[in-house]
Design a protein around this motif. Sequence first.
Motif, PDB file in Angstrom:
ATOM      1  N   ASP A 105      -6.004   4.754   9.885  1.00  0.00           N
ATOM      2  CA  ASP A 105      -5.181   4.480   8.580  1.00  0.00           C
ATOM      3  C   ASP A 105      -3.620   4.125   9.103  1.00  0.00           C
ATOM      4  O   ASP A 105      -3.254   5.008   9.917  1.00  0.00           O
ATOM      5  CB  ASP A 105      -5.083   5.564   7.620  1.00  0.00           C
ATOM      6  N   LYS A 161       0.873  -1.255  -0.135  1.00  0.00           N
ATOM      7  CA  LYS A 161      -0.075  -0.101  -0.045  1.00  0.00           C
ATOM      8  C   LYS A 161       0.736   1.295  -0.027  1.00  0.00           C
ATOM      9  O   LYS A 161       0.366   2.444  -0.198  1.00  0.00           O
ATOM     10  CB  LYS A 161      -0.851   0.093   1.274  1.00  0.00           C
ATOM     11  N   GLN A 163      -3.200   2.110   4.646  1.00  0.00           N
ATOM     12  CA  GLN A 163      -4.658   1.551   4.605  1.00  0.00           C
ATOM     13  C   GLN A 163      -5.311   1.709   5.673  1.00  0.00           C
ATOM     14  O   GLN A 163      -4.882   1.635   6.871  1.00  0.00           O
ATOM     15  CB  GLN A 163      -4.160  -0.055   4.330  1.00  0.00           C
TER      16      GLN A 163
END
Length: 138
Positions: free
Chosen positions: A85, A21, A26
């Motif tokens: 996140d 990512k 993420q």
Amino acid sequence: MAYWLFKSEPFKWSWEMQKAKGAAGQEWDGVRNYLARNNMRAMQIGDRGFFYHSNEGKEIVGIVEVCGLVHPDSTSADPRWECVDVRAVQDMPKPVSLEAVKANPKLAEMALVKSMRLSVQPVRDEEWDEVCRMGGLS
């Protein structure tokens, strides 16, 4: 800065998937435990966390950083569920197994030992330092 531990089953979300990512990170979604959610509510940008493979592997394999403050979990229509996140920061040079954590008297009070099922846990400063030492980080 505060420290945390994030548990994930590698077949659902692995360290390799997290690293893929990149800097965007993420959302740490799917948490359905009030204490774990409340831990995420306490997080700040820049807080660090251990990435722990649960069930399969049972070891700390990397370090993540909180890169987005708590917000609604996109995997739930229920407004009670929130997440942060996180982005990968670095691999743990030597993964630290649950067995090694449990065998270390300095970590006897660590949430990973005491609250095995909690998916997002606080980590005390001295625990962070000891696990980093065990994993080959100074």
